[in-house]
Design an enzyme around this catalytic site. Structure first.
Site, mmCIF file in Angstrom:
data_model
loop_
_atom_site.group_PDB
_atom_site.id
_atom_site.type_symbol
_atom_site.label_atom_id
_atom_site.label_comp_id
_atom_site.label_asym_id
_atom_site.label_seq_id
_atom_site.Cartn_x
_atom_site.Cartn_y
_atom_site.Cartn_z
ATOM 1 C CG LEU A 93 -2.169 0.849 1.208
ATOM 2 C CD1 LEU A 93 -3.067 0.482 0.029
ATOM 3 C CD2 LEU A 93 -2.937 0.707 2.512
ATOM 4 C CG ASP A 94 1.171 3.389 -3.605
ATOM 5 O OD1 ASP A 94 1.968 2.446 -3.719
ATOM 6 O OD2 ASP A 94 0.377 3.748 -4.504
ATOM 7 C CB ILE A 95 4.481 6.253 1.396
ATOM 8 C CG1 ILE A 95 4.839 6.878 2.733
ATOM 9 C CG2 ILE A 95 4.597 7.253 0.258
ATOM 10 C CD1 ILE A 95 6.272 7.327 2.811
ATOM 11 C CG ASP A 96 0.893 8.741 -1.836
ATOM 12 O OD1 ASP A 96 0.890 7.494 -1.942
ATOM 13 O OD2 ASP A 96 1.089 9.501 -2.808
ATOM 14 C CB SER A 97 -2.484 4.615 -0.263
ATOM 15 O OG SER A 97 -2.227 5.098 -1.569
#
Length: 402
Positions: A278-282
């Site tokens: 899961l992306d860092i900004d998600s």
């Protein structure tokens, strides 16, 4: 008190210690030590005239055995070594044995010179696949035949750990651990060697010890907040696993309200890894597990588990762009699998994907003129994020399946 006085008899004389008579040599001259002393000959019993050996044979010099080479006889002399004359006293079969030994040693030397080492023991590698060096020459047909046999053996016999993972028994890492511990039986035989190849349809039985060990593995559902990376720490950002400790466990976790709740301990963190990214900004649902079966089911090459996202976007989306989001886009030169994309509300889209390429949703939206300003994963398979707050975690329930 009575005192006794002992008187000495006139005939008594003091005892004198017996002395050994000194040895006197007949010859007063010193002995010559440069030659061996002459040993006295034993007196032999008189023999009949027909049993007596000839005088020439009785006067032959003494001989001794040579145990370092062929077991023959050699003379005690300083002269150069030469072939000893046949001994009339030695039996005939002894001479035959000496000749046989010489022939034996000659044949062994000849075999060594001819390269008997060319056929190595069949311990592994090429020898395991049927390679015999002495039969393998520069002929092209032999090379092709050997390569065909090796390839056939590799394709027909997969590794045991791979078969176990394909059957869903465990992950390949767990399979290696179980094999080393002797917990795997194939066709009634316990296998303890890593890399063992078996038939694809072989019978595999797992020990109850392995099943108990697997039952102790934990799977955790974490609501990852923005600013944490899924895996290893990078660019100064902490990994999401640092949030897994007792203080962050969800108070409404059903596991806490059981009669015998599962107690958290540091051993649960060993081997705990994210099954997906899961992306860092998600934000949203992140699965961390010790169970290799769960990881393979979620992120394996043949995984078809659905993952649902809520995506907040800005921009205008046409009907043609909506069709492209559902099917028709390509990333990194590969066509994407069909997706389910629909409007959740006027500024939020709902994505359901069966694959997870790097930053896939954000790149898909950019292709149709949209910009993502927020992304949250709310479901993986049949397990939902529910009311779990951001930054907290809970155990996967026994009745939940991805």
């Amino acid at each position: 008190m009575t005192t006794l006085k002992l008187s000495k008899k006139p005939g008594d004389t003091p005892a004198v210690a017996a002395k050994k008579t000194p040895v006197r040599r007949n010859n007063a001259l010193p002995r010559d030590r440069t030659t061996a002393p002459v040993k006295p000959q034993r007196a032999e019993a008189p023999q009949a005239p027909e049993q007596r050996a000839p005088a020439a044979s009785r006067q032959e010099p003494q001989r001794q055995r040579n145990h370092r080479h062929d077991g023959g006889l050699h003379e005690q002399s300083s002269a150069p070594a030469r072939q000893p004359a046949p001994d009339s006293r030695a039996p005939a079969h002894r001479a035959m044995q000496v000749d046989a030994r010489r022939n034996d040693s000659t044949s062994r030397d000849k075999a060594d010179r001819e390269g008997a080492y060319r056929n190595p023991p069949r311990r592994g590698g090429k020898a395991r696949d049927g390679f015999i060096a002495s039969e393998f020459d520069k002929n092209r047909s032999n090379k092709e035949a050997f390569a065909a046999r090796a390839n056939a053996s590799h394709t027909e016999q997969p590794r045991l750990s791979k078969v176990m993972a394909e059957r869903g028994l465990c992950s390949r890492r767990e399979a290696d651990e179980w094999i080393t511990n002797g917990w795997v039986k194939v066709n009634g035989e316990i296998i303890e060697t890593l890399g063992t190849r078996i038939a694809p349809d072989a019978e595999i039985i797992i020990s109850s010890y392995a099943q108990e060990h697997q039952a102790e593995n934990v799977t955790i559902i974490l609501h990852k907040p923005v600013g944490y990376v899924s895996g290893q720490a990078e660019d100064g950002y902490e990994p999401a696993i640092v949030l897994v400790h007792p203080d962050n466990q969800w108070p409404e976790d059903p596991e806490l309200h059981k009669h015998n709740p599962k107690q958290f301990h540091r051993g649960m963190l060993r081997g705990l890894a994210p099954a997906g990214r899961l992306d860092i900004d998600s934000t949203g649902m992140l699965v961390l597990t010790q169970d290799g079966r769960v990881a393979r089911h979620l992120i394996g090459e043949d995984s078809t588990v659905e993952k649902e996202y809520l995506v907040r976007v800005t921009g205008e989306l046409t009907d043609a762009g909506m069709k492209q989001l559902n099917f028709g886009l390509s990333l990194d030169g590969e066509k994407l699998k069909p997706a389910k994309v629909s409007w959740q509300n006027e500024d939020q889209l709902r994505f359901v994907l069966r694959e997870g390429k790097k930053r896939q949703i954000r790149r898909m939206c950019e292709m149709v003129g949209l910009q993502v300003i927020g992304l949250k994963r709310i479901r993986i398979g049949s397990v939902t994020l529910g009311k779990l707050p951001a930054g907290q975690w809970r155990y996967l329930r026994a009745d939940e399946r991805f």
